[in-house]
Design a protein around this motif. Structure first.
Motif, PDB file in Angstrom:
ATOM      1  N   HIS A  69       0.867  -1.297   0.060  1.00  0.00           N
ATOM      2  CA  HIS A  69       0.140  -0.035   0.075  1.00  0.00           C
ATOM      3  C   HIS A  69       0.998   1.383   0.122  1.00  0.00           C
ATOM      4  N   GLY A  70       0.308   2.375  -0.555  1.00  0.00           N
ATOM      5  CA  GLY A  70       0.944   3.623  -0.396  1.00  0.00           C
ATOM      6  C   GLY A  70       0.037   4.650   0.137  1.00  0.00           C
ATOM      7  N   MET A  71       0.607   5.450   1.050  1.00  0.00           N
ATOM      8  CA  MET A  71      -0.019   6.369   1.985  1.00  0.00           C
ATOM      9  C   MET A  71      -0.169   7.654   1.244  1.00  0.00           C
ATOM     10  N   ILE A  72      -0.933   8.470   0.846  1.00  0.00           N
ATOM     11  CA  ILE A  72      -1.032   9.779   0.246  1.00  0.00           C
ATOM     12  C   ILE A  72      -1.463  10.988   1.108  1.00  0.00           C
ATOM     13  N   THR A  73      -0.771  11.915   1.324  1.00  0.00           N
ATOM     14  CA  THR A  73      -1.222  13.075   2.066  1.00  0.00           C
ATOM     15  C   THR A  73      -2.138  14.018   1.310  1.00  0.00           C
ATOM     16  N   VAL A  74      -3.230  14.300   1.716  1.00  0.00           N
ATOM     17  CA  VAL A  74      -4.020  15.046   1.202  1.00  0.00           C
ATOM     18  C   VAL A  74      -4.234  16.577   1.718  1.00  0.00           C
ATOM     19  N   MET A  75      -3.589  17.499   0.909  1.00  0.00           N
ATOM     20  CA  MET A  75      -3.257  18.936   1.222  1.00  0.00           C
ATOM     21  C   MET A  75      -4.650  19.653   0.931  1.00  0.00           C
ATOM     22  N   GLU A  76      -4.724  20.927   1.454  1.00  0.00           N
ATOM     23  CA  GLU A  76      -5.728  21.824   1.173  1.00  0.00           C
ATOM     24  C   GLU A  76      -5.793  22.046  -0.443  1.00  0.00           C
ATOM     25  N   GLY A  77      -7.085  22.128  -0.646  1.00  0.00           N
ATOM     26  CA  GLY A  77      -7.400  22.371  -2.041  1.00  0.00           C
ATOM     27  C   GLY A  77      -7.414  21.115  -2.851  1.00  0.00           C
ATOM     28  N   ALA A  78      -7.160  19.968  -2.270  1.00  0.00           N
ATOM     29  CA  ALA A  78      -7.450  18.648  -2.953  1.00  0.00           C
ATOM     30  C   ALA A  78      -8.874  18.308  -3.415  1.00  0.00           C
ATOM     31  N   LYS A  79      -9.082  17.350  -4.537  1.00  0.00           N
ATOM     32  CA  LYS A  79     -10.222  17.229  -4.886  1.00  0.00           C
ATOM     33  C   LYS A  79     -10.728  16.092  -3.716  1.00  0.00           C
ATOM     34  N   ASP A  80     -12.204  15.818  -3.883  1.00  0.00           N
ATOM     35  CA  ASP A  80     -12.954  14.862  -2.839  1.00  0.00           C
ATOM     36  C   ASP A  80     -12.792  13.564  -3.304  1.00  0.00           C
ATOM     37  N   TRP A  81     -11.493  12.917  -3.293  1.00  0.00           N
ATOM     38  CA  TRP A  81     -11.288  11.376  -3.598  1.00  0.00           C
ATOM     39  C   TRP A  81     -12.045  10.715  -2.911  1.00  0.00           C
ATOM     40  N   GLN A  82     -12.728   9.374  -3.588  1.00  0.00           N
ATOM     41  CA  GLN A  82     -13.285   8.430  -2.842  1.00  0.00           C
ATOM     42  C   GLN A  82     -12.703   7.038  -2.855  1.00  0.00           C
TER      43      GLN A  82
END
Length: 221
Positions: free
Chosen positions: A165-178
């Motif tokens: 698995h890979g861990m992704i940091t979601v920064m401000e302004g990112a799209k609403d990924w599901q």
């Protein structure tokens, strides 16, 4: 090195054709981002070595050097007979950061699926067994951001792996990924990434054209 070349040339059943070198993005023994200086130094060092070998009576003809970032400059040195750029076939984030290409020149990516979502973090189904980890982020001279560039959203950073698995940091302004969404990621180093997969899928105009088997996958001794 000269003594080794002479010894090889005197062995029965062997013919020393030339020398084969790979120096890549280093200058005076240290990492660099100066592709031109690194390439020129690479070519000059190889030609000088070849001339020293010839001076000891070994008539070599091939001087083979180069990498994608340095090849265009190394090739300008008289006496260099072959360059071996390889990454340029696909390109990757390391090549982009070196200045040898642009992001638009990157022809290959990993398609990963979001399998988990939490506050400020996404988890994808690709880890160290999917992406190359030899080009580490935040290390000189390239100082890459994360383990690859997520093409779908520049507010996401792939910054940590487990094997699967890979861990992704979601920064401000990112799209609403599901969960279930797919992300296209250009790895830092495409060469080793390709070697981790059995097939390569060609896509044109958003449609799958064909899939080909990676014949040399894992064939490293």
């Amino acid at each position: 090195m000269v003594a080794l070349a002479v010894a090889i040339s005197r062995m029965n059943g062997l013919h020393l054709e030339g020398i084969f070198a790979f120096k890549a993005m280093t200058l005076a023994g240290k990492p660099t981002t100066d592709r031109q200086a690194a390439g020129i130094e690479e070519g000059q060092l190889a030609v000088v070595l070849a001339d020293r070998i010839r001076a000891d009576g070994v008539a070599i003809s091939t001087v083979s050097i180069g990498s994608t970032p340095t090849a265009e400059y190394a090739a300008t040195i008289p006496g260099v007979t072959e360059i071996r750029p390889g990454t340029y076939v696909f390109n990757d984030m390391a090549t982009v950061k070196s200045g040898a290409c642009t992001l638009d020149d990157c022809a290959a990516c990993v398609l990963a699926t979001v399998v988990s979502k939490n506050v400020g973090r996404l988890v994808i189904d690709g880890g160290s067994k999917t992406f190359s980890t030899d080009s580490q982020p935040d290390r000189p001279p390239l100082n890459l951001t994360g383990f690859g560039r997520i093409l779908d959203d520049d507010r996401l950073v792939l910054n940590r792996f487990t094997e699967e698995h890979g861990m992704i940091t979601v920064m401000e302004g990112a799209k609403d990924w599901q969960v279930g969404d797919q992300l296209k990621i250009v790895p830092n180093h495409i060469c080793t990434t390709v070697n981790l997969h059995d097939t390569l899928t060609f896509v044109k105009g958003g449609q799958v054209v064909r899939a080909v088997r990676i014949d040399a996958r894992g064939c490293v001794t």
